[in-house]
Write a protein that holds these residues in place. Structure first.
Motif, PDB file in Angstrom:
ATOM      1  N   SER A   1       0.866  -1.178   0.000  1.00 29.19           N
ATOM      2  CA  SER A   1       0.000   0.000   0.000  1.00 29.19           C
ATOM      3  C   SER A   1       0.903   1.227   0.000  1.00 29.19           C
ATOM      4  CB  SER A   1      -0.916  -0.017   1.224  1.00 29.19           C
ATOM      5  OG  SER A   1      -1.856   1.042   1.165  1.00 29.19           O
ATOM      6  N   GLU A   2       0.298   2.427  -0.088  1.00 26.59           N
ATOM      7  CA  GLU A   2       1.092   3.654  -0.176  1.00 26.59           C
ATOM      8  C   GLU A   2       2.063   3.761   1.000  1.00 26.59           C
ATOM      9  OE1 GLU A   2      -2.509   4.578   2.244  1.00 26.59           O
ATOM     10  OE2 GLU A   2      -2.155   3.576   0.340  1.00 26.59           O
ATOM     11  N   VAL A   3       3.243   4.312   0.723  1.00 24.34           N
ATOM     12  CA  VAL A   3       4.268   4.490   1.761  1.00 24.34           C
ATOM     13  C   VAL A   3       4.234   5.956   2.183  1.00 24.34           C
ATOM     14  CG1 VAL A   3       6.672   4.115   2.385  1.00 24.34           C
ATOM     15  CG2 VAL A   3       5.629   2.731   0.577  1.00 24.34           C
ATOM     16  N   CYS A   4       3.831   6.192   3.445  1.00 21.71           N
ATOM     17  CA  CYS A   4       3.597   7.591   3.845  1.00 21.71           C
ATOM     18  C   CYS A   4       4.702   8.193   4.699  1.00 21.71           C
ATOM     19  CB  CYS A   4       2.247   7.730   4.547  1.00 21.71           C
ATOM     20  SG  CYS A   4       1.545   6.251   5.199  1.00 21.71           S
ATOM     21  N   ALA A   5       5.674   7.400   5.156  1.00 23.95           N
ATOM     22  CA  ALA A   5       6.730   7.965   6.002  1.00 23.95           C
ATOM     23  C   ALA A   5       8.038   7.224   5.756  1.00 23.95           C
ATOM     24  CB  ALA A   5       6.337   7.853   7.482  1.00 23.95           C
ATOM     25  N   CYS A   6       9.143   7.963   5.848  1.00 26.22           N
ATOM     26  CA  CYS A   6      10.462   7.329   5.767  1.00 26.22           C
ATOM     27  C   CYS A   6      11.451   8.135   6.604  1.00 26.22           C
ATOM     28  CB  CYS A   6      10.941   7.194   4.322  1.00 26.22           C
ATOM     29  SG  CYS A   6      11.126   8.754   3.422  1.00 26.22           S
ATOM     30  N   ALA A   7      12.473   7.447   7.132  1.00 29.40           N
ATOM     31  CA  ALA A   7      13.475   8.115   7.976  1.00 29.40           C
ATOM     32  C   ALA A   7      14.760   7.295   7.999  1.00 29.40           C
ATOM     33  CB  ALA A   7      12.937   8.291   9.398  1.00 29.40           C
ATOM     34  N   TRP A   8      15.888   7.978   7.807  1.00 26.90           N
ATOM     35  CA  TRP A   8      17.201   7.335   7.916  1.00 26.90           C
ATOM     36  C   TRP A   8      17.593   7.230   9.387  1.00 26.90           C
ATOM     37  CZ3 TRP A   8      19.891   5.259   3.901  1.00 26.90           C
ATOM     38  CH2 TRP A   8      19.567   5.657   2.593  1.00 26.90           C
ATOM     39  N   SER A   9      18.247   6.142   9.731  1.00 24.62           N
ATOM     40  CA  SER A   9      18.808   6.030  11.075  1.00 24.62           C
ATOM     41  C   SER A   9      19.971   7.011  11.205  1.00 24.62           C
ATOM     42  CB  SER A   9      19.314   4.607  11.323  1.00 24.62           C
ATOM     43  OG  SER A   9      20.171   4.584  12.445  1.00 24.62           O
ATOM     44  N   PRO A  10      20.051   7.723  12.354  1.00 20.94           N
ATOM     45  CA  PRO A  10      21.186   8.637  12.543  1.00 20.94           C
ATOM     46  C   PRO A  10      22.507   7.890  12.729  1.00 20.94           C
ATOM     47  CG  PRO A  10      19.822   8.550  14.525  1.00 20.94           C
ATOM     48  CD  PRO A  10      19.090   7.770  13.475  1.00 20.94           C
ATOM     49  N   ALA A  11      22.425   6.573  12.915  1.00 17.89           N
ATOM     50  CA  ALA A  11      23.641   5.806  13.202  1.00 17.89           C
ATOM     51  C   ALA A  11      24.300   5.235  11.959  1.00 17.89           C
ATOM     52  CB  ALA A  11      23.320   4.667  14.164  1.00 17.89           C
ATOM     53  N   GLY A  12      23.577   5.146  10.838  1.00 19.77           N
ATOM     54  CA  GLY A  12      24.229   4.534   9.683  1.00 19.77           C
ATOM     55  C   GLY A  12      23.315   4.222   8.537  1.00 19.77           C
ATOM     56  N   SER A  13      23.425   3.006   8.007  1.00 15.73           N
ATOM     57  CA  SER A  13      22.868   2.690   6.692  1.00 15.73           C
ATOM     58  C   SER A  13      21.470   2.083   6.743  1.00 15.73           C
ATOM     59  CB  SER A  13      23.813   1.713   5.986  1.00 15.73           C
ATOM     60  OG  SER A  13      24.007   0.567   6.801  1.00 15.73           O
ATOM     61  N   LEU A  14      20.728   2.289   7.823  1.00 20.15           N
ATOM     62  CA  LEU A  14      19.370   1.744   7.902  1.00 20.15           C
ATOM     63  C   LEU A  14      18.339   2.810   7.522  1.00 20.15           C
ATOM     64  CD1 LEU A  14      19.504  -0.309  11.241  1.00 20.15           C
ATOM     65  CD2 LEU A  14      19.918  -1.102   8.901  1.00 20.15           C
ATOM     66  N   LEU A  15      17.386   2.408   6.692  1.00 20.95           N
ATOM     67  CA  LEU A  15      16.294   3.280   6.286  1.00 20.95           C
ATOM     68  C   LEU A  15      14.976   2.643   6.717  1.00 20.95           C
ATOM     69  CD1 LEU A  15      15.158   5.691   4.574  1.00 20.95           C
ATOM     70  CD2 LEU A  15      15.143   4.115   2.618  1.00 20.95           C
ATOM     71  N   ALA A  16      14.153   3.400   7.430  1.00 23.35           N
ATOM     72  CA  ALA A  16      12.848   2.891   7.863  1.00 23.35           C
ATOM     73  C   ALA A  16      11.754   3.496   6.991  1.00 23.35           C
ATOM     74  CB  ALA A  16      12.600   3.240   9.326  1.00 23.35           C
ATOM     75  N   SER A  17      10.716   2.698   6.701  1.00 26.84           N
ATOM     76  CA  SER A  17       9.562   3.187   5.947  1.00 26.84           C
ATOM     77  C   SER A  17       8.281   2.687   6.607  1.00 26.84           C
ATOM     78  CB  SER A  17       9.630   2.721   4.485  1.00 26.84           C
ATOM     79  OG  SER A  17       9.660   1.303   4.415  1.00 26.84           O
TER      80      SER A  17
END
Length: 562
Positions: free
Chosen positions: A216-232
């Motif tokens: 379904s539509e992806v309404c939020a995303c954020a990079w981890s301040p610690a490194g290479s992880l991206l949350a959606s």
């Protein structure tokens, strides 16, 4: 809401007593209530009508409570149903009736433009729980209708650009620029419109990674301040943590093996009550918090384990933030409250119940005080341990969509449906600056990571505002003046994000495009067009990757290098 008359109720009770064998009671009621004089045709009232009526009433209450989770368009339309309909019609028939009557009502409202219907719907249903979710439905409709049109526009623009390549850059402007420039001259606006370059600045596909998996539509995303992880976070009842390799953002071939799926519901997905509406990493990048349409906040580890479920809100969570120290989590909900959670104890530290409408945004000022805004046009600054707001900011004439503290926590910026952004200080009651150059609702604002209290202390502090008028504007916060108007989009702009060094600004719009603007050169330096409206854009901490989340269920990671 249609009400039942005492005569109708007496008749139903009379019939119930008769059918249940309470002959004497029925006779007494019939005599005293004058049932024999009633104009109600008993042949139209089916057996067991009172029981059915009560059951339907319970069903109605249950549907009223739950419909906003599955079909936000219907949550206020039960006033269209008559009591007799409730008794004689089944659930499917009722829904069909509502849809039919709602269509007729919509025609009567005589809206000039489809895009304005989002605003109208929001005002009409402000007091209902699902008011914010309707934005998504509106976007879907807009995207479907605009898809073909957009493709044609892009091709047309590219042809125009090629024809004008021999001209000087400063002389080259699109039709849209010319219109906007004229408008600026008429209004006497002090800001300069930024250039839309006619050279090809499209990010090559080799620098783009498309992350697929959400349904379904992806309404939020954020990079981890610690490194290479991206949350959606998505409307499919999941959040996902993607591992993005350093350097080139290429994942494995299928783009899905390096992903953790954080399920917010057991069993079937796409249950609308579990939509992930917002998410935020703690300062160390060790924990991810998600806010959901079910009113629960959840805390997850980086390996996808559910650490805590925080339940107290009685409506969807629209905003959620960690404090800098990482010991408290702050949530704002449609239930009109904000809650500070003690993360270690996994319990509510304090609930703040000051607003008279849904809480739309929250933002920490420091480790123990924060601002909250609402559909009630108010902004409150609150402090843990205090039972009343320590500051109240009044002045907006519409819903306050977003509040953000500057890097030092001394100035608060806000933006509203009243077409203004404002800057406030804890030292005074009235706003410091009233920023009015937009022509439609302002959806979000962001401070630049520059000036005192940042890593870029020698650069000027500016504020960016993104609006449904398709523009982004940059403001001199000291003077309260417009610096630049960024006029590259064709549809509402939902998200803006500054690069960590403060030199670039990314903007994402419903027109499916993301532009990266150079604030030094005053023009677009990179652009990317996807296959859906963009809800959020964000930079990683190194400033060499930008993520964008789309309405077509995808997340894109773009390599950025100048």
């Amino acid at each position: 809401m249609t009400s039942i008359t005492s005569v109708e109720l007496n008749f139903l009770v009379f019939r119930y007593l008769q059918e249940s064998g309470f002959t004497h009671s029925a006779f007494a009621l019939g005599y005293e209530a004058g049932i024999n004089k009633s104009t109600i045709d008993g042949n139209l009232v089916p057996p067991g009508a009172l029981i059915t009526f009560v059951q339907k009433g319970l069903q109605y209450l249950e549907m009223e409570a739950n419909l906003s989770n599955s079909d936000a368009d219907l949550d206020e339309d039960f006033s269209l149903i008559n009591p007799l309909d409730l008794i004689t019609k089944d659930l499917y028939q009722l829904r069909q009736m509502i849809k039919e009557k709602r269509k007729n009502l919509q025609k009567d409202r005589d809206k000039d433009k489809e895009r304005e219907s989002y605003k109208k719907d929001k005002e009409l249903e402000k007091e209902h729980e699902g008011e914010r979710a309707r934005v998504k439905e509106k976007e879907r409709q807009e995207r479907e209708k605009e898809f073909e049109k957009d493709r044609e526009r892009i091709e047309k623009n590219k042809e125009q650009e090629k024809q004008h390549e021999d001209h000087n850059d400063r002389d080259m402007v699109t039709d849209q620029e010319e219109k906007i420039n004229v408008k600026h001259e008429e209004n006497g606006a002090s800001g300069e419109p930024m250039d839309i370059p006619t050279t090809d600045v499209e990010i090559p596909s080799s620098d783009v990674t498309i992350l697929e998996g959400h349904t379904s539509e992806v309404c939020a995303c954020a990079w981890s301040p610690a490194g290479s992880l991206l949350a959606s976070g998505s409307g499919d009842s999941t959040a996902r943590i993607w591992t993005i390799a350093e350097g080139s953002s290429r994942l494995s071939q299928n783009g899905s093996s390096n992903v953790l799926v954080l399920k917010h519901v057991k069993g079937r997905t796409n249950e609308k009550s579990k939509d992930v509406t917002t998410l935020d990493w703690n300062g160390e990048g060790t924990l991810l918090a998600t806010g959901s349409y079910d009113g629960q906040a959840r805390i997850w580890t980086t390996n996808g384990e559910l650490r805590s479920t925080l339940s107290k809100h009685k409506g969807p969570i629209f905003s959620l933030k960690w404090n800098k120290k990482g010991d408290y989590l702050l949530t704002g909900s449609c239930d009109k409250t904000a809650i500070v959670w003690d993360v270690k104890a996994e319990e509510s530290k304090q609930q703040f119940e000051f607003h008279s409408g849904p809480t739309l945004d929250v933002d920490w000022r420091n480790n123990n005080s924060f601002a909250m805004s609402s559909t009630d046009n108010m902004i409150y600054v609150c402090k843990i341990g205090e039972t009343r707001p320590i500051k109240t900011f009044t002045g907006h004439q519409g819903e306050v969509n977003c509040v953000k503290w500057d890097p030092t926590g001394s100035l608060l910026a806000s933006c509203s449906d009243d077409i203004s952004a404002k800057i406030w200080s804890m030292k005074q009651e009235k706003y410091v600056h009233d920023l009015r150059e937009h022509s439609k609702e302002i959806y979000t604002i962001r401070w630049s990571p520059t000036g005192p209290g940042t890593n870029n202390a020698n650069q000027q502090l500016v504020l960016a505002s993104a609006s449904f008028d398709s523009t982004v504007k940059l403001w001199d916060v000291e003077l309260g003046k417009l610096l630049y108007s960024l006029n590259g989009h064709r549809d509402p702009v939902y998200s803006v994000a500054f690069s960590p060094n403060g030199e670039y600004l990314a903007s994402g719009s419903l027109d499916k495009s993301m532009h990266i603007w150079s604030l030094k050169e005053g023009k677009i330096v990179k652009t990317y067009t996807g296959n859906g409206g963009i809800f959020e854009v964000c930079w990683n901490k190194e400033g060499d990757k930008i993520a964008a989340c789309f309405a077509n269920n995808t997340v894109c990671v773009l390599d950025f290098r100048m």
